[in-house]
Design a protein around this motif. Structure first.
Motif, PDB file in Angstrom:
ATOM      1  N   ALA A  79     -22.397  -9.655  76.475  1.00  0.00           N
ATOM      2  CA  ALA A  79     -23.719  -9.688  75.415  1.00  0.00           C
ATOM      3  C   ALA A  79     -23.298 -10.796  74.222  1.00  0.00           C
ATOM      4  O   ALA A  79     -23.934 -10.974  73.311  1.00  0.00           O
ATOM      5  CB  ALA A  79     -24.353  -8.573  75.040  1.00  0.00           C
ATOM      6  N   GLY A  80     -21.794 -10.938  74.199  1.00  0.00           N
ATOM      7  CA  GLY A  80     -21.418 -11.704  72.976  1.00  0.00           C
ATOM      8  C   GLY A  80     -20.507 -10.889  72.109  1.00  0.00           C
ATOM      9  O   GLY A  80     -20.371 -11.639  70.892  1.00  0.00           O
ATOM     10  N   TYR A  81     -20.276  -9.867  72.152  1.00  0.00           N
ATOM     11  CA  TYR A  81     -19.356  -9.129  71.112  1.00  0.00           C
ATOM     12  C   TYR A  81     -17.936  -8.844  71.539  1.00  0.00           C
ATOM     13  O   TYR A  81     -17.533  -8.268  72.602  1.00  0.00           O
ATOM     14  CB  TYR A  81     -19.928  -7.476  71.132  1.00  0.00           C
ATOM     15  CG  TYR A  81     -21.289  -7.678  70.562  1.00  0.00           C
ATOM     16  CD1 TYR A  81     -21.553  -7.546  69.250  1.00  0.00           C
ATOM     17  CD2 TYR A  81     -22.184  -7.420  71.641  1.00  0.00           C
ATOM     18  CE1 TYR A  81     -23.009  -7.455  68.793  1.00  0.00           C
ATOM     19  CE2 TYR A  81     -23.622  -7.286  71.392  1.00  0.00           C
ATOM     20  CZ  TYR A  81     -24.205  -7.529  69.945  1.00  0.00           C
ATOM     21  OH  TYR A  81     -25.443  -7.183  69.437  1.00  0.00           O
ATOM     22  N   ASP A  82     -17.084  -9.642  70.703  1.00  0.00           N
ATOM     23  CA  ASP A  82     -15.609  -8.938  70.942  1.00  0.00           C
ATOM     24  C   ASP A  82     -15.629  -7.609  70.723  1.00  0.00           C
ATOM     25  O   ASP A  82     -16.320  -6.990  69.884  1.00  0.00           O
ATOM     26  CB  ASP A  82     -14.749  -9.665  69.833  1.00  0.00           C
ATOM     27  CG  ASP A  82     -14.355 -11.217  70.341  1.00  0.00           C
ATOM     28  OD1 ASP A  82     -14.566 -11.391  71.567  1.00  0.00           O
ATOM     29  OD2 ASP A  82     -13.862 -11.552  69.469  1.00  0.00           O
ATOM     30  N   THR A  83     -14.812  -6.767  71.562  1.00  0.00           N
ATOM     31  CA  THR A  83     -14.696  -5.464  71.528  1.00  0.00           C
ATOM     32  C   THR A  83     -13.256  -4.749  71.379  1.00  0.00           C
ATOM     33  O   THR A  83     -12.342  -5.353  72.020  1.00  0.00           O
ATOM     34  CB  THR A  83     -15.544  -4.755  72.829  1.00  0.00           C
ATOM     35  OG1 THR A  83     -16.760  -5.238  72.940  1.00  0.00           O
ATOM     36  CG2 THR A  83     -15.369  -3.305  73.025  1.00  0.00           C
ATOM     37  N   HIS A 335     -28.718  -5.880  63.981  1.00  0.00           N
ATOM     38  CA  HIS A 335     -27.795  -5.335  62.799  1.00  0.00           C
ATOM     39  C   HIS A 335     -26.713  -6.000  62.992  1.00  0.00           C
ATOM     40  O   HIS A 335     -25.563  -5.212  62.370  1.00  0.00           O
ATOM     41  CB  HIS A 335     -27.793  -3.912  63.006  1.00  0.00           C
ATOM     42  CG  HIS A 335     -28.893  -2.913  62.774  1.00  0.00           C
ATOM     43  ND1 HIS A 335     -29.885  -2.933  63.720  1.00  0.00           N
ATOM     44  CD2 HIS A 335     -29.538  -2.327  61.445  1.00  0.00           C
ATOM     45  CE1 HIS A 335     -31.073  -2.289  63.200  1.00  0.00           C
ATOM     46  NE2 HIS A 335     -30.588  -1.666  61.787  1.00  0.00           N
ATOM     47  N   THR A 336     -26.326  -7.090  63.626  1.00  0.00           N
ATOM     48  CA  THR A 336     -24.841  -7.890  63.485  1.00  0.00           C
ATOM     49  C   THR A 336     -25.591  -9.483  63.173  1.00  0.00           C
ATOM     50  O   THR A 336     -26.662  -9.902  63.356  1.00  0.00           O
ATOM     51  CB  THR A 336     -24.484  -7.903  64.882  1.00  0.00           C
ATOM     52  OG1 THR A 336     -25.490  -7.823  65.674  1.00  0.00           O
ATOM     53  CG2 THR A 336     -23.525  -6.435  65.132  1.00  0.00           C
ATOM     54  N   THR A 337     -24.396 -10.108  62.995  1.00  0.00           N
ATOM     55  CA  THR A 337     -24.854 -11.459  62.418  1.00  0.00           C
ATOM     56  C   THR A 337     -24.409 -12.473  63.487  1.00  0.00           C
ATOM     57  O   THR A 337     -23.240 -12.343  63.844  1.00  0.00           O
ATOM     58  CB  THR A 337     -23.940 -11.752  61.202  1.00  0.00           C
ATOM     59  OG1 THR A 337     -24.139 -10.656  60.081  1.00  0.00           O
ATOM     60  CG2 THR A 337     -24.139 -12.968  60.498  1.00  0.00           C
ATOM     61  N   LEU A 338     -25.193 -13.176  63.708  1.00  0.00           N
ATOM     62  CA  LEU A 338     -24.968 -14.390  64.743  1.00  0.00           C
ATOM     63  C   LEU A 338     -24.080 -15.585  64.197  1.00  0.00           C
ATOM     64  O   LEU A 338     -23.855 -15.629  62.910  1.00  0.00           O
ATOM     65  CB  LEU A 338     -26.361 -15.364  64.930  1.00  0.00           C
ATOM     66  CG  LEU A 338     -27.123 -14.642  66.093  1.00  0.00           C
ATOM     67  CD1 LEU A 338     -28.408 -15.278  66.050  1.00  0.00           C
ATOM     68  CD2 LEU A 338     -26.374 -14.379  67.499  1.00  0.00           C
ATOM     69  N   ILE A 339     -23.042 -15.834  64.998  1.00  0.00           N
ATOM     70  CA  ILE A 339     -22.065 -16.910  64.440  1.00  0.00           C
ATOM     71  C   ILE A 339     -22.699 -18.184  64.118  1.00  0.00           C
ATOM     72  O   ILE A 339     -23.497 -18.574  64.777  1.00  0.00           O
ATOM     73  CB  ILE A 339     -21.115 -17.154  65.544  1.00  0.00           C
ATOM     74  CG1 ILE A 339     -20.168 -15.840  65.638  1.00  0.00           C
ATOM     75  CG2 ILE A 339     -19.905 -18.136  64.917  1.00  0.00           C
ATOM     76  CD1 ILE A 339     -19.143 -15.729  66.833  1.00  0.00           C
TER      77      ILE A 339
END
Length: 339
Positions: A79-83, A335-339
């Motif tokens: 989904a695009g999240y480093d984890t 609730h998160t910021t797109l790069i």
């Protein structure tokens, strides 16, 4: 039952003891004692704030990464999240004096700082599962580090009522049972004690999955998932005597998260310090951590943006589908910021 189905059933039971798990691409970026901080890079990173995962102390964290297509960690990275995942490892007898304070300040706090530096950001989304969510809640209340979001999945907060163990808990709270001396002699709580204690809570569910396998024995996709889930359900790890005593006395007997008086690293814990965005998950069919143990966190925190969600499923169904449970995916995007 035909012979082919019976043969598939027996073959699956035998194979389920040691299937491959934890196959997502990952790299160790920090170690302490038995613990490892794992980094799972996203192949198509879209969001500034990574995800930081905290799992339980008594189960292995590979439930979050069972296999391709049935991995929650894979769902995050795709989904695009480093984890990042703090894996506490398997403690030995030499770790018998490790406390909950140690896990919070020497493992979670330090690994979170390391993940922040590695990611080149100043805050993350922290997700805690089961007892790991209880730890994540306390961590969010005591840390000086910035936290963008806190997500708690089937995480016990209010221990005033605990399923099945009512009479036993009453005896503990009345002082009729005193566990410290016995636990001190043991040193470590063995995996077998944790396993059978859990079985008491979730029976007959603990055995009904064999019947489900029997009915689906000719379904290769079902068998593939079943083998990994079964491996995890019997793969408990030991717990240090000091951590066990704190869980039993401070959290369960005295219910200090709700009633107050919880002390970590010689400092009182104030849950009004939690001001980040909060999402809490519970399920309708969880005999281990029913929703009444989870929802009271909503009244403890100072967060203005907070959501409680009750959905269909059981304790492990949150993490074993290979997709983020609804509405986690949409909530994270908002609730998160797109790069």
């Amino acid at each position: 039952m035909n012979k082919g189905k019976l043969s598939s059933f027996i073959e699956t039971i035998s194979y389920s003891l040691d299937p491959e798990v934890g196959l997502s691409e990952k790299y160790p970026i920090w170690k302490k004692n038995k613990a490892t901080l794992w980094y799972y890079p996203s192949p198509n990173k879209k969001y500034k704030e990574p995800i930081f995962l905290i799992y339980s102390l008594v189960n292995k964290a590979y439930i979050l990464d069972l296999a391709p297509s049935i991995s929650l960690i894979e769902a995050f990275t795709q989904a695009g999240y480093d984890t990042y995942l703090i894996d506490f490892g398997i403690p030995g007898f030499e770790d018998r004096n490790i406390t909950i304070d140690d896990y919070l300040t020497k493992y979670i706090e330090k690994s979170y700082k390391r993940a922040i530096r590695h990611a080149g950001t100043d805050e993350m989304t922290v997700i805690g599962f089961c007892l790991g969510g209880t730890l994540a809640t306390i961590f969010a209340a005591i840390t000086k580090q910035k936290m963008k979001n806190l997500i708690l999945a089937v995480s016990p907060i209010d221990f005033s009522t605990f399923p099945i163990y009512g009479n036993w808990l009453e005896a503990l709270r009345n002082g009729d049972i005193y566990i410290d001396d016995l636990v001190d002699k043991m040193g470590m709580i063995p995996p077998s004690s944790i396993k059978y204690g859990t079985r008491l809570l979730v029976s007959p569910v603990a055995y009904s999955h064999y019947l489900a396998l029997l009915s689906q024995a000719n379904n290769p996709n079902y068998r593939e998932k079943w083998t990994r889930m079964n491996k995890w359900t019997i793969d408990h790890i030991p717990l240090s005597k000091e951590a066990f005593k704190q869980i039993m006395n401070d959290l369960i007997r005295d219910n200090k998260i709700i009633e107050g008086g919880l002390i970590i690293d010689n400092q009182p814990v104030d849950f009004q310090n939690i001001r980040c965005n909060l999402l809490v998950f519970s399920t309708k069919s969880d005999p281990l951590v029913p929703s009444n143990l989870c929802e009271p966190i909503m009244d403890l925190v100072a967060s203005k943006d907070k959501t409680f969600t009750l959905f269909e499923g059981g304790h492990a169904s949150l993490v074993a589908k290979g997709t983020m449970p609804y509405p986690m995916e949409e909530w994270l995007m908002n609730h998160t910021t797109l790069i």
